[in-house]
Every structure is written in structure tokens, then in C-alpha cells.
Write a protein that holds these residues in place. Structure first.
Motif, PDB file in Angstrom:
ATOM      1  N   THR A   1      -6.817  -8.412   2.314  1.00 30.05           N
ATOM      2  CA  THR A   1      -6.963  -6.972   2.148  1.00 30.05           C
ATOM      3  C   THR A   1      -5.943  -6.254   3.018  1.00 30.05           C
ATOM      4  OG1 THR A   1      -9.338  -7.210   1.742  1.00 30.05           O
ATOM      5  CG2 THR A   1      -8.523  -5.011   2.283  1.00 30.05           C
ATOM      6  N   ILE A   2      -5.152  -5.393   2.407  1.00 33.97           N
ATOM      7  CA  ILE A   2      -4.179  -4.586   3.141  1.00 33.97           C
ATOM      8  C   ILE A   2      -4.773  -3.211   3.383  1.00 33.97           C
ATOM      9  CG2 ILE A   2      -3.018  -3.749   1.047  1.00 33.97           C
ATOM     10  CD1 ILE A   2      -0.363  -3.893   2.587  1.00 33.97           C
ATOM     11  N   SER A   3      -4.491  -2.650   4.551  1.00 35.34           N
ATOM     12  CA  SER A   3      -5.003  -1.323   4.860  1.00 35.34           C
ATOM     13  C   SER A   3      -4.111  -0.664   5.895  1.00 35.34           C
ATOM     14  CB  SER A   3      -6.440  -1.401   5.376  1.00 35.34           C
ATOM     15  OG  SER A   3      -6.497  -2.110   6.599  1.00 35.34           O
ATOM     16  N   LYS A   4      -4.249   0.641   5.997  1.00 32.71           N
ATOM     17  CA  LYS A   4      -3.560   1.409   7.035  1.00 32.71           C
ATOM     18  C   LYS A   4      -4.610   2.163   7.838  1.00 32.71           C
ATOM     19  CE  LYS A   4      -0.979   3.854   4.274  1.00 32.71           C
ATOM     20  NZ  LYS A   4       0.043   4.807   3.767  1.00 32.71           N
ATOM     21  N   ASP A   5      -4.330   2.415   9.112  1.00 30.76           N
ATOM     22  CA  ASP A   5      -5.248   3.246   9.860  1.00 30.76           C
ATOM     23  C   ASP A   5      -5.009   4.707   9.475  1.00 30.76           C
ATOM     24  OD1 ASP A   5      -3.649   3.533  13.168  1.00 30.76           O
ATOM     25  OD2 ASP A   5      -2.915   3.974  11.164  1.00 30.76           O
ATOM     26  N   THR A   6      -5.849   5.599   9.962  1.00 27.40           N
ATOM     27  CA  THR A   6      -5.778   6.988   9.512  1.00 27.40           C
ATOM     28  C   THR A   6      -4.481   7.672   9.918  1.00 27.40           C
ATOM     29  OG1 THR A   6      -7.010   7.624  11.496  1.00 27.40           O
ATOM     30  CG2 THR A   6      -8.266   7.288   9.471  1.00 27.40           C
ATOM     31  N   SER A   7      -3.866   7.202  10.987  1.00 28.36           N
ATOM     32  CA  SER A   7      -2.591   7.806  11.397  1.00 28.36           C
ATOM     33  C   SER A   7      -1.434   7.329  10.534  1.00 28.36           C
ATOM     34  CB  SER A   7      -2.296   7.467  12.863  1.00 28.36           C
ATOM     35  OG  SER A   7      -1.947   6.096  12.991  1.00 28.36           O
ATOM     36  N   GLY A   8      -1.660   6.214   9.845  1.00 25.21           N
ATOM     37  CA  GLY A   8      -0.590   5.629   9.045  1.00 25.21           C
ATOM     38  C   GLY A   8       0.398   4.831   9.859  1.00 25.21           C
TER      39      GLY A   8
ATOM     40  N   ILE B   1       0.865  -1.178   0.000  1.00 23.78           N
ATOM     41  CA  ILE B   1       0.000   0.000   0.000  1.00 23.78           C
ATOM     42  C   ILE B   1       0.902   1.228   0.000  1.00 23.78           C
ATOM     43  CG2 ILE B   1      -0.259  -0.069   2.524  1.00 23.78           C
ATOM     44  CD1 ILE B   1      -3.149   1.016   2.055  1.00 23.78           C
ATOM     45  N   ASP B   2       0.665   2.134  -0.936  1.00 20.82           N
ATOM     46  CA  ASP B   2       1.560   3.276  -1.039  1.00 20.82           C
ATOM     47  C   ASP B   2       1.000   4.474  -0.272  1.00 20.82           C
ATOM     48  OD1 ASP B   2       0.780   4.292  -4.490  1.00 20.82           O
ATOM     49  OD2 ASP B   2      -0.366   4.499  -2.640  1.00 20.82           O
ATOM     50  N   ARG B   3       1.684   5.596  -0.378  1.00 17.99           N
ATOM     51  CA  ARG B   3       1.304   6.771   0.400  1.00 17.99           C
ATOM     52  C   ARG B   3      -0.060   7.310   0.000  1.00 17.99           C
ATOM     53  NH1 ARG B   3       2.655  11.562  -2.512  1.00 17.99           N
ATOM     54  NH2 ARG B   3       2.720  12.726  -0.562  1.00 17.99           N
ATOM     55  N   LEU B   4      -0.506   6.986  -1.200  1.00 18.18           N
ATOM     56  CA  LEU B   4      -1.818   7.438  -1.654  1.00 18.18           C
ATOM     57  C   LEU B   4      -2.907   6.401  -1.397  1.00 18.18           C
ATOM     58  CD1 LEU B   4      -0.789   9.081  -5.051  1.00 18.18           C
ATOM     59  CD2 LEU B   4      -1.117  10.177  -2.819  1.00 18.18           C
TER      60      LEU B   4
ATOM     61  N   THR C   1      -0.373   2.103  11.759  1.00 19.09           N
ATOM     62  CA  THR C   1      -0.743   0.700  11.896  1.00 19.09           C
ATOM     63  C   THR C   1      -1.112   0.155  10.521  1.00 19.09           C
ATOM     64  OG1 THR C   1      -1.571   1.018  14.140  1.00 19.09           O
ATOM     65  CG2 THR C   1      -2.248  -0.975  12.984  1.00 19.09           C
ATOM     66  N   LEU C   2      -0.442  -0.902  10.170  1.00 17.98           N
ATOM     67  CA  LEU C   2      -0.705  -1.593   8.905  1.00 17.98           C
ATOM     68  C   LEU C   2      -1.423  -2.893   9.222  1.00 17.98           C
ATOM     69  CD1 LEU C   2      -0.050  -1.660   5.794  1.00 17.98           C
ATOM     70  CD2 LEU C   2       1.876  -3.127   6.434  1.00 17.98           C
ATOM     71  N   ASN C   3      -2.478  -3.183   8.483  1.00 18.07           N
ATOM     72  CA  ASN C   3      -3.262  -4.391   8.732  1.00 18.07           C
ATOM     73  C   ASN C   3      -3.298  -5.283   7.498  1.00 18.07           C
ATOM     74  OD1 ASN C   3      -4.241  -3.578  11.418  1.00 18.07           O
ATOM     75  ND2 ASN C   3      -5.360  -2.019  10.275  1.00 18.07           N
ATOM     76  N   LEU C   4      -3.522  -6.549   7.751  1.00 18.84           N
ATOM     77  CA  LEU C   4      -3.757  -7.502   6.674  1.00 18.84           C
ATOM     78  C   LEU C   4      -4.917  -8.393   7.098  1.00 18.84           C
ATOM     79  CD1 LEU C   4      -2.717  -8.484   3.880  1.00 18.84           C
ATOM     80  CD2 LEU C   4      -1.497 -10.284   5.120  1.00 18.84           C
ATOM     81  N   GLU C   5      -6.053  -8.204   6.461  1.00 23.47           N
ATOM     82  CA  GLU C   5      -7.205  -9.061   6.693  1.00 23.47           C
ATOM     83  C   GLU C   5      -7.086 -10.269   5.773  1.00 23.47           C
ATOM     84  OE1 GLU C   5      -9.240  -6.506   9.493  1.00 23.47           O
ATOM     85  OE2 GLU C   5      -9.520  -8.590   8.913  1.00 23.47           O
ATOM     86  N   MET C   6      -7.100 -11.447   6.358  1.00 23.30           N
ATOM     87  CA  MET C   6      -6.900 -12.678   5.595  1.00 23.30           C
ATOM     88  C   MET C   6      -8.169 -13.516   5.710  1.00 23.30           C
ATOM     89  SD  MET C   6      -3.172 -13.380   7.337  1.00 23.30           S
ATOM     90  CE  MET C   6      -2.585 -14.642   6.214  1.00 23.30           C
ATOM     91  N   THR C   7      -8.765 -13.864   4.598  1.00 17.83           N
ATOM     92  CA  THR C   7      -9.957 -14.715   4.586  1.00 17.83           C
ATOM     93  C   THR C   7      -9.724 -15.918   3.681  1.00 17.83           C
ATOM     94  OG1 THR C   7     -10.993 -13.555   2.726  1.00 17.83           O
ATOM     95  CG2 THR C   7     -11.414 -12.679   4.926  1.00 17.83           C
ATOM     96  N   LEU C   8     -10.616 -16.885   3.793  1.00 17.62           N
ATOM     97  CA  LEU C   8     -10.536 -18.105   2.983  1.00 17.62           C
ATOM     98  C   LEU C   8      -9.128 -18.677   3.016  1.00 17.62           C
ATOM     99  CD1 LEU C   8     -12.648 -16.874  -0.072  1.00 17.62           C
ATOM    100  CD2 LEU C   8     -13.403 -18.289   1.859  1.00 17.62           C
ATOM    101  N   LEU C   9      -8.598 -18.795   4.216  1.00 17.91           N
ATOM    102  CA  LEU C   9      -7.219 -19.248   4.373  1.00 17.91           C
ATOM    103  C   LEU C   9      -7.025 -20.647   3.812  1.00 17.91           C
ATOM    104  CD1 LEU C   9      -6.564 -17.840   7.931  1.00 17.91           C
ATOM    105  CD2 LEU C   9      -5.274 -17.248   5.877  1.00 17.91           C
ATOM    106  N   LYS C  10      -5.827 -20.854   3.263  1.00 16.39           N
ATOM    107  CA  LYS C  10      -5.457 -22.142   2.686  1.00 16.39           C
ATOM    108  C   LYS C  10      -4.197 -22.654   3.383  1.00 16.39           C
ATOM    109  CE  LYS C  10      -7.037 -20.623  -1.886  1.00 16.39           C
ATOM    110  NZ  LYS C  10      -6.645 -20.432  -3.307  1.00 16.39           N
TER     111      LYS C  10
END
Length: 130
Positions: A74-81, A57-60, A83-92
Motif C-alpha cells: 500500500t502506497i500512501s502520503k502523509d497529510t503534508s505530502g 500516487i498522484d496529487r489527488l 513523506t511517502l510510505n510503502l506498507e509491504m505485507t506478505l513479503l516474498k
């Protein structure tokens, strides 16, 4: 100096979900590319070069995903930038391995290879059983 600390790994069942987080400190501003990389159990001794991109995930806020996880993670950052998250579903079972958080100060597109990233966490282990 940027410090990254991952959390959220553990043992999961195939088909289940998990959430990884990465707490970042020491960031100078919001001009960072952040990413999750993966290293399979057989490659853990092979160093940074053997780590495969999961998502970036880049600065934009633009994201990229490795083909095998697109639509599941799904990768995401919180509004402060910070905390980086990775939501993992349908794990294999093949998602089993070490997941690393990484960062590099970059104002353009995120690198795909691990070598340009100059800050790394110590990794969090995810084990998916069938």
C-alpha cells in the motif's frame, strides 16, 4: 531542487511485513506524482530504465500498483505530502531488491515508466529470505 531520502529497508522473513518511508524536501507545491520503483539484484547496474514501477500516487491521491504487489503493498502520503510510505505485507523472496522513491511534477496521471521521473532517492535495500 527536490531531494528524496528513503528509509526502512532491511532483512525480513517471507510472509512478514515492512514499511518503507521517503522524506521529500524542496517540493514546490502538492502537484507531484510520487512513486516507488524496484530494481532486482541482477539489474542494479542497468540504470533508471531497468527500474520497475511498484506503486504510484498522484496529487489527488489516486494510486496504481504493479500486478505482483497489488493487495500486498500500500502506497500512501502523509497529510503534508512530504513523506511517502510503502506498507509491504506478505513479503516474498522475489521482493528482494533496491526500492527507490521518485517524484515528478505532474498534474495528470502518474507515468508508469521510470524515465519521466526527474527526482530520485538513493534507494533502500530490502532482502526477503524464505
Amino acid at each position: 531542487q527536490v531531494q528524496l531520502v528513503e528509509s526502512g529497508g532491511g532483512s525480513m522473513q517471507a510472509g512478514g511485513s515492512a514499511r518503507l518511508s521517503c522524506a521529500a524536501s524542496g517540493l514546490l507545491d502538492d502537484g507531484y506524482c510520487m512513486a516507488w520503483f524496484f530494481q532486482s539484484p541482477g539489474e542494479e547496474r542497468d540504470g533508471v530504465a531497468a527500474r520497475r514501477r511498484v506503486a504510484t500516487i498522484d496529487r489527488l491521491g489516486r494510486t496504481t500498483y504493479f500486478d505482483s504487489v497489488r493487495g500486498r503493498f500500500t502506497i500512501s502520503k502523509d497529510t503534508s505530502g512530504n513523506t511517502l510510505n510503502l506498507e509491504m505485507t506478505l513479503l516474498k523472496p522475489e521482493d528482494t531488491g533496491l526500492y527507490y522513491c521518485a517524484a515528478v511534477r505532474r498534474f495528470f496521471e502518474c507515468p508508469i515508466r521510470p524515465e519521466p521521473f526527474d527526482s530520485w532517492g538513493r534507494g533502500t535495500r530490502v532482502t526477503v529470505s524464505s
